[in-house]
Design a protein around this motif. Sequence first.
Motif, mmCIF file in Angstrom:
data_model
loop_
_atom_site.group_PDB
_atom_site.id
_atom_site.type_symbol
_atom_site.label_atom_id
_atom_site.label_comp_id
_atom_site.label_asym_id
_atom_site.label_seq_id
_atom_site.Cartn_x
_atom_site.Cartn_y
_atom_site.Cartn_z
ATOM 1 N N UNK A 3 -8.449 -20.900 19.814
ATOM 2 C CA UNK A 3 -9.067 -21.773 18.690
ATOM 3 C C UNK A 3 -9.099 -23.138 19.531
ATOM 4 N N UNK A 4 -7.784 -23.383 20.073
ATOM 5 C CA UNK A 4 -8.096 -24.956 20.799
ATOM 6 C C UNK A 4 -8.718 -24.817 21.979
ATOM 7 N N UNK A 60 -7.968 -30.288 14.317
ATOM 8 C CA UNK A 60 -9.131 -30.520 15.160
ATOM 9 C C UNK A 60 -8.901 -31.512 16.368
ATOM 10 N N UNK A 61 -8.337 -32.534 16.064
ATOM 11 C CA UNK A 61 -8.169 -33.795 16.961
ATOM 12 C C UNK A 61 -7.286 -33.350 17.921
ATOM 13 N N UNK A 62 -6.081 -33.101 17.539
ATOM 14 C CA UNK A 62 -5.104 -32.683 18.654
ATOM 15 C C UNK A 62 -5.286 -31.500 19.288
ATOM 16 N N UNK A 65 -7.396 -41.511 23.384
ATOM 17 C CA UNK A 65 -7.483 -41.056 21.988
ATOM 18 C C UNK A 65 -6.113 -40.058 21.806
ATOM 19 N N UNK A 66 -5.744 -39.464 22.705
ATOM 20 C CA UNK A 66 -4.795 -38.176 22.641
ATOM 21 C C UNK A 66 -3.563 -38.678 21.607
ATOM 22 N N UNK A 67 -2.870 -39.827 22.176
ATOM 23 C CA UNK A 67 -1.680 -39.977 21.356
ATOM 24 C C UNK A 67 -1.976 -40.221 19.945
ATOM 25 N N UNK A 68 -3.031 -40.978 19.675
ATOM 26 C CA UNK A 68 -3.603 -41.305 18.233
ATOM 27 C C UNK A 68 -3.727 -40.044 17.380
#
Length: 333
Positions: free
Chosen positions: A167-168, A20-22, A51-54
């Motif tokens: 999906x992404x 979901x996040x990445x 937030x992308x790297x987290x």
Amino acid sequence: MDVTVVWAAIIALGLFMYVVLDGFDLGIGIVFPFFPDERERDLMMNTVAPVWDGNETWLVLGGAGLFAVFPIVYSTVLSALYLPLVFMLACLIFRGVSFEIRAKAKRTRHLWDLAFIGGSTGAAFFQGIALGAFLQGIPVADGSFAGDAFGWLTPFSLLTGLGLVATYALLGCCWLVAKTEGDLQRRLHRIVWPLTLVLLGFIALVSLWTPLQDPLIATRWFDSGLLHRLLPVPFLVAGCAFVMHRAVRGRHHITPFVAAIGLVLLGYAGLLFSLWPYAIPSSMTVWEAAAPRSSQVFTLIGAAVILPVILGYTMLGYWVFRGKVRHGDTHYH
């Protein structure tokens, strides 16, 4: 308490959070070609800059948990899927470098745009390839991988690769709808529903193909009493699609992203129900693949400390950078 099941749930949670996040920030790179304007591209990247790297922490958590608790699965899967996973990591490297350098580049910015697009799309595609190869089953003999180097390259894995790209792309588009406004948001709304239809098509194809290519999954679906439990899933998928259609027509901001997460969650739950209790489909259950109980308990203590920390700073990051992103918001860089 069955520690093995607890660890299986933790790893499953980590993988879902990663998807979901990445997934949505990879999705931004996938939809990048539809928005050639440089200012709009800057804005799109700024929506995930903090937030992308987290987001990738969840992939590390899942991999570390697999290594510690299911070492046979870790070694077998890495041996079977070595090439697609190396390709995926290479794409993630290109994407990460382009994310950092693009903002400073002038004459070569278009090259870093291509690296961002190719890295994002390639990472999603090879993750889907790995998923499809895993679902098809990995041959194991004496606790080791017993297949060939290109066993992962099949029509089914290519289908799942393209399905994860779709999906992404949908997740990324819905995230951008939530974070932008004005003309850019209107044009994003226009492509959300077509992407939803594409994803629904892939969900249908994978759902039909999965039991056909794996007799064990077919038996689990149709002969073990699981089918009546899975019957609500297609109706829930249709419900999410209906919510998405209404949200797009009503130009809602947050609802499309929530509906997209719902579709991902339903697909993920269907995969888990189909695979359980196998850690490696058709070869090894989670209990057969697990490390000794003492090792599981020891690492679970560490996970009990680390998992709340990861959840906490993830939630804090999204809370601090909530709201719309506009041109000139320097705190997003």
